[in-house]
Design a protein around this motif. Structure first.
Motif, mmCIF file in Angstrom:
data_model
loop_
_atom_site.group_PDB
_atom_site.id
_atom_site.type_symbol
_atom_site.label_atom_id
_atom_site.label_comp_id
_atom_site.label_asym_id
_atom_site.label_seq_id
_atom_site.Cartn_x
_atom_site.Cartn_y
_atom_site.Cartn_z
ATOM 1 N N ASP A 150 -22.330 -16.484 -4.727
ATOM 2 C CA ASP A 150 -22.584 -15.067 -4.452
ATOM 3 C C ASP A 150 -21.599 -14.469 -3.460
ATOM 4 N N GLY A 151 -20.687 -15.288 -2.944
ATOM 5 C CA GLY A 151 -19.677 -14.773 -2.036
ATOM 6 C C GLY A 151 -20.148 -14.534 -0.617
ATOM 7 N N LEU A 152 -21.269 -15.142 -0.219
ATOM 8 C CA LEU A 152 -21.750 -14.985 1.150
ATOM 9 C C LEU A 152 -20.756 -15.629 2.114
ATOM 10 N N SER A 153 -20.239 -14.834 3.057
ATOM 11 C CA SER A 153 -19.261 -15.333 4.023
ATOM 12 C C SER A 153 -19.934 -15.630 5.358
ATOM 13 N N PHE A 154 -19.474 -16.702 5.998
ATOM 14 C CA PHE A 154 -19.966 -17.096 7.313
ATOM 15 C C PHE A 154 -18.901 -16.876 8.379
ATOM 16 N N SER A 155 -17.923 -16.005 8.084
ATOM 17 C CA SER A 155 -16.799 -15.797 9.008
ATOM 18 C C SER A 155 -17.237 -15.170 10.322
ATOM 19 N N ASN A 156 -18.365 -14.463 10.327
ATOM 20 C CA ASN A 156 -18.854 -13.836 11.560
ATOM 21 C C ASN A 156 -20.007 -14.609 12.189
ATOM 22 N N VAL A 157 -20.269 -15.825 11.700
ATOM 23 C CA VAL A 157 -21.424 -16.601 12.154
ATOM 24 C C VAL A 157 -21.033 -17.539 13.294
ATOM 25 N N ILE A 158 -21.841 -17.546 14.329
ATOM 26 C CA ILE A 158 -21.728 -18.500 15.434
ATOM 27 C C ILE A 158 -23.022 -19.312 15.452
ATOM 28 N N THR A 159 -22.903 -20.616 15.508
ATOM 29 C CA THR A 159 -24.102 -21.460 15.433
ATOM 30 C C THR A 159 -24.263 -22.301 16.691
ATOM 31 N N PHE A 160 -25.527 -22.528 17.027
ATOM 32 C CA PHE A 160 -25.890 -23.449 18.112
ATOM 33 C C PHE A 160 -26.987 -24.375 17.585
ATOM 34 N N ASN A 161 -26.708 -25.656 17.603
ATOM 35 C CA ASN A 161 -27.729 -26.598 17.158
ATOM 36 C C ASN A 161 -28.705 -26.917 18.291
ATOM 37 N N LEU A 162 -29.912 -27.246 17.880
ATOM 38 C CA LEU A 162 -30.978 -27.504 18.842
ATOM 39 C C LEU A 162 -30.746 -28.745 19.690
ATOM 40 N N ASP A 163 -30.228 -29.802 19.087
ATOM 41 C CA ASP A 163 -30.290 -31.078 19.782
ATOM 42 C C ASP A 163 -29.319 -32.105 19.211
ATOM 43 N N GLU A 164 -29.228 -33.228 19.918
ATOM 44 C CA GLU A 164 -28.435 -34.379 19.481
ATOM 45 C C GLU A 164 -28.937 -35.623 20.210
ATOM 46 N N TYR A 165 -28.945 -36.744 19.510
ATOM 47 C CA TYR A 165 -29.298 -38.000 20.166
ATOM 48 C C TYR A 165 -28.291 -38.315 21.272
ATOM 49 N N TYR A 166 -28.765 -39.080 22.260
ATOM 50 C CA TYR A 166 -27.863 -39.478 23.347
ATOM 51 C C TYR A 166 -28.108 -40.944 23.703
ATOM 52 N N PRO A 167 -27.052 -41.757 23.790
ATOM 53 C CA PRO A 167 -25.676 -41.434 23.408
ATOM 54 C C PRO A 167 -25.524 -41.479 21.887
ATOM 55 N N MET A 168 -24.542 -40.733 21.384
ATOM 56 C CA MET A 168 -24.311 -40.682 19.938
ATOM 57 C C MET A 168 -22.912 -40.133 19.669
ATOM 58 N N SER A 169 -22.132 -40.900 18.908
ATOM 59 C CA SER A 169 -20.792 -40.437 18.553
ATOM 60 C C SER A 169 -20.860 -39.495 17.361
ATOM 61 N N LYS A 170 -19.911 -38.600 17.264
ATOM 62 C CA LYS A 170 -19.875 -37.650 16.155
ATOM 63 C C LYS A 170 -19.686 -38.360 14.822
ATOM 64 N N GLU A 171 -18.999 -39.506 14.842
ATOM 65 C CA GLU A 171 -18.686 -40.224 13.602
ATOM 66 C C GLU A 171 -19.892 -40.976 13.046
ATOM 67 N N ASN A 172 -20.886 -41.225 13.887
ATOM 68 C CA ASN A 172 -22.071 -41.960 13.460
ATOM 69 C C ASN A 172 -22.821 -41.145 12.407
ATOM 70 N N ASN A 173 -23.131 -41.768 11.267
ATOM 71 C CA ASN A 173 -23.768 -40.987 10.208
ATOM 72 C C ASN A 173 -25.228 -40.639 10.506
ATOM 73 N N GLN A 174 -25.756 -41.079 11.647
ATOM 74 C CA GLN A 174 -27.077 -40.632 12.083
ATOM 75 C C GLN A 174 -26.982 -39.504 13.109
ATOM 76 N N SER A 175 -25.770 -39.120 13.475
ATOM 77 C CA SER A 175 -25.613 -38.027 14.445
ATOM 78 C C SER A 175 -25.924 -36.698 13.773
ATOM 79 N N TYR A 176 -26.365 -35.745 14.570
ATOM 80 C CA TYR A 176 -26.639 -34.427 14.024
ATOM 81 C C TYR A 176 -25.340 -33.660 13.763
ATOM 82 N N TYR A 177 -24.271 -34.041 14.435
ATOM 83 C CA TYR A 177 -22.949 -33.505 14.119
ATOM 84 C C TYR A 177 -22.595 -33.862 12.676
ATOM 85 N N TYR A 178 -22.803 -35.128 12.319
ATOM 86 C CA TYR A 178 -22.520 -35.600 10.953
ATOM 87 C C TYR A 178 -23.444 -34.880 9.961
#
Length: 644
Positions: free
Chosen positions: A84-112
């Motif tokens: 449908d052509g919905l653009s997210f170019s004006n969207v800024i996001t903030f995620n609620l949470d992340e495990y600690y410690p947790m690397s971004k590469e870990n497939n259980q991370s919320y970044y992943y």
């Protein structure tokens, strides 16, 4: 279902006014038939908000959640972007949470998680993505959390916050005890939260004990909040959140004070709300046979009386006076309900030959039936209906047990290594190909590494041989055991592929081959990682496709439960009583699944072994029947009939 329209601040949901119709609820909520429909509506509201901000040349600041609840929302947003052509170019996001410690590469991370489900598939600017960093040094965390809060504030605050809810009542990772004024911070996770995440981490010992989370006050400052909750295991906490008092013990209750919040639920998640669980306490009811049965069983529990002891006063004093007026007298109504429940009980789950079956759950004819028992995992058959399976075999039916998946993901690495070493020792003595590669892989397996094909095959064979042993013990011959190894399951990870046409065809083929008079399938939807639901949907799709075939005219479908919960008494269509010796037989069959003993990999909200939990549930069902005034049995396995 309504779609989004310009000129509205937010989506108008499909059931306006439902909230105002009950005095028990303190949060606006909307109920949908399923999560898919509800997720589309949520995605449409987000899309409209993004587009309305674009027209004003403004940024749209979204607070986003992880977990299973928002996945379909993100799928729909990705579809809107692509189609449908919905653009997210004006969207800024903030995620609620992340495990600690947790690397971004870990497939259980919320970044992943966020990149896999959303960010990799849309045109959002990378610099506009904000996810708590699980790699920040501990001594820098306090300042990092302050900076996260300030970044949200500097971007204009959250226009929209999407939430899920945990069984502890947490939103984000604001666990019980969180203060209404709490802000972004490090927090220790509740044991139940870690238990619920254990299936993703292959055991609770691998789940981080801490996390970084937005605070309660951060969430409450959002201009708009939508909380999504699906499935039965969220029903109790949803009821406490919507109908209970505001308390830090259930942080989600703080949302009662938000001026622009909607809880979006499927029917299962809403099932404990008063207007669904006991609607006669809310308003006048349309007394269907199903609702009448539910109400009478509830009344027995409330008054602690058997059915035949209920009086007119009991009905009048508990919101059921209109039912009493409709039926005429408690005496007649009690007798009718007693007969309904009594007729569900049978020791002949395949039908009793040469008898009047007009009031029996199953047909007497044909006296020897062809039967398929679909088992999602290689132990659901004996866990949920091992006693009934034994009766069907002893009573001479042609019973086929069909295991839908290999179950390999539920075998621990230690268990697989033990079998590999034993097999290797045997094969080396026989001068055959060894298991060195498998042993080396398991001894050197890194965090989050997917099992090799050889390891998956070994784990699947462990489950397979345990299954053969279990049903042999009950009396089933090997030729009546079938393993489908459905492709959707074979990912080597907890996360499975969507069910595909190939899976459906495999199920259709086995049904067409056996041409059953009875199909038993798992109806327990509280399986913590969803395989039961996927397998049931596959069976239902296959049955629908086969319905025009002549043999399907004489086929009945029964759903079993028990691994995670039993059916409510009022919804049971067939109750199969078990003697003490049959309970022991069932227990021994379950214990043949040795790889699942002592370590319940995917335990849901019950950490006990399956034989313990299912015996308690089967005994509880028997006690419930007895308290309603029916015969006392050692245990009962229960089934619901589904119209094909």
């Amino acid at each position: 279902m309504q779609t989004y329209k310009e000129g509205h601040d937010q989506i108008k949901f499909s059931q306006p006014g439902a909230f105002e119709n009950t005095r028990f609820e303190k949060v606006h909520n909307e109920i949908f038939k399923n999560a898919a429909d509800a997720s589309i509506i949520i995605a449409q509201e987000i899309a409209y908000l993004i587009m309305s901000k674009q027209k004003k040349n403004k940024n749209c600041v979204l607070g986003l959640a992880t977990g299973s609840s928002p996945i379909k929302v993100y799928e729909e947003l990705v579809r809107m972007h692509r189609e449908d052509g919905l653009s997210f170019s004006n969207v800024i996001t903030f995620n609620l949470d992340e495990y600690y410690p947790m690397s971004k590469e870990n497939n259980q991370s919320y970044y992943y998680f966020m990149h896999e489900h959303l960010f990799n598939h849309i045109d959002i600017l990378p610099e506009n993505i904000h996810i708590p960093d699980g790699t920040v040094r501990f001594d820098s965390l306090n300042q990092y959390c302050i900076d996260y809060e300030m970044t949200i504030k500097n971007k204009g605050g959250l226009d929209f916050q999407l939430l899920g809810i945990g069984r502890t009542g947490h939103v984000g990772f604001n666990e019980p005890g969180s203060h209404v004024n709490s802000q972004t911070r490090i927090i220790t996770l509740d044991h139940i939260t870690r238990l619920d995440a254990s299936s993703d981490f292959n055991g609770i010992n691998n789940v981080p004990k801490r996390a970084i989370t937005m605070g309660v006050s951060t969430i409450l400052r959002s201009k708009r909040v939508v909380l999504a909750a699906w499935k039965q295991n969220k029903a109790e906490i949803i009821e406490r959140t919507i109908q209970g008092l505001i308390s830090s013990e259930i942080p989600a209750t703080f949302l009662q004070n938000h001026t622009n919040v909607t809880f979006v639920l499927d029917q299962s998640a809403a099932s404990e709300l008063t207007r669904f669980k006991t609607p006669w306490l809310v308003d006048k009811c349309l007394w269907t046979p199903e609702l009448k049965s539910k109400a009478i069983v509830w009344l027995c529990e409330k008054t602690k009386q058997s059915i035949l002891k209920l009086t007119d006063r009991d009905y009048n004093n508990n919101g059921m006076s209109d039912l009493l007026a409709q039926e005429g007298s408690a005496y007649d109504m009690n007798i009718s309900m007693f007969n309904v429940l009594q007729r569900t009980i049978t020791g002949w789950p395949g039908g009793k030959p040469n008898t009047d079956d007009s009031h029996r759950p199953e047909r007497a004819s044909p006296s020897k039936k062809r039967i398929i028992l679909f088992s999602p995992h290689p132990d659901d058959d004996v866990i949920s209906m091992g006693g009934t399976l034994s009766k069907l075999i002893k009573q001479g039916h042609d019973v086929h047990v069909v295991y839908q998946t290999s179950g390999n993901i539920a075998v621990t690495d230690d268990e697989a290594l033990k079998f590999a070493e034993v097999s290797n020792d045997f094969l080396l003595d026989s001068s055959q190909t060894d298991f060195t590669d498998v042993i080396h892989f398991l001894n050197n397996k890194s965090e989050n590494q997917i099992d090799s094909l050889a390891v998956r095959k070994l784990k699947g064979l462990i489950r397979r041989r345990e299954s053969y042993a279990a049903v042999r013990y009950i009396g089933l011959k090997d030729k009546n055991v079938h393993f489908l190894d459905l492709p959707f399951y074979e990912t080597g990870q907890v996360k499975k592929n969507p069910i595909g046409q190939n899976d459906i065809e495999i199920i259709k083929d086995i049904i067409a081959l056996i041409k059953p008079h009875q199909i038993f399938a798992a109806g327990d939807m509280t399986d913590p990682h969803g395989t039961h639901e996927v397998c049931l949907n596959a069976v239902m799709t296959a049955i629908k496709a086969l319905k025009p075939r002549k043999f399907m005219d004489n086929c009945w479908l029964w759903l079993y439960s028990g691994a995670w919960h039993d059916w409510d008494i009022n919804s049971i269509n067939m109750a199969v009583p078990l003697s003490p010796s049959e309970v022991i037989l069932k227990r021994q069959a379950i214990l043949y699944h040795q790889s699942q003993k002592d370590k319940v990999m995917f335990q849901g909200d019950d950490s006990r072994e399956f034989w313990l939990r299912v015996e308690e549930r089967n005994r509880k069902t028997a006690v419930h029947y007895n308290l309603l005034g029916l015969t006392e049995y050692e245990a009962i396995e229960s089934f619901k009939k589904v119209q094909i």
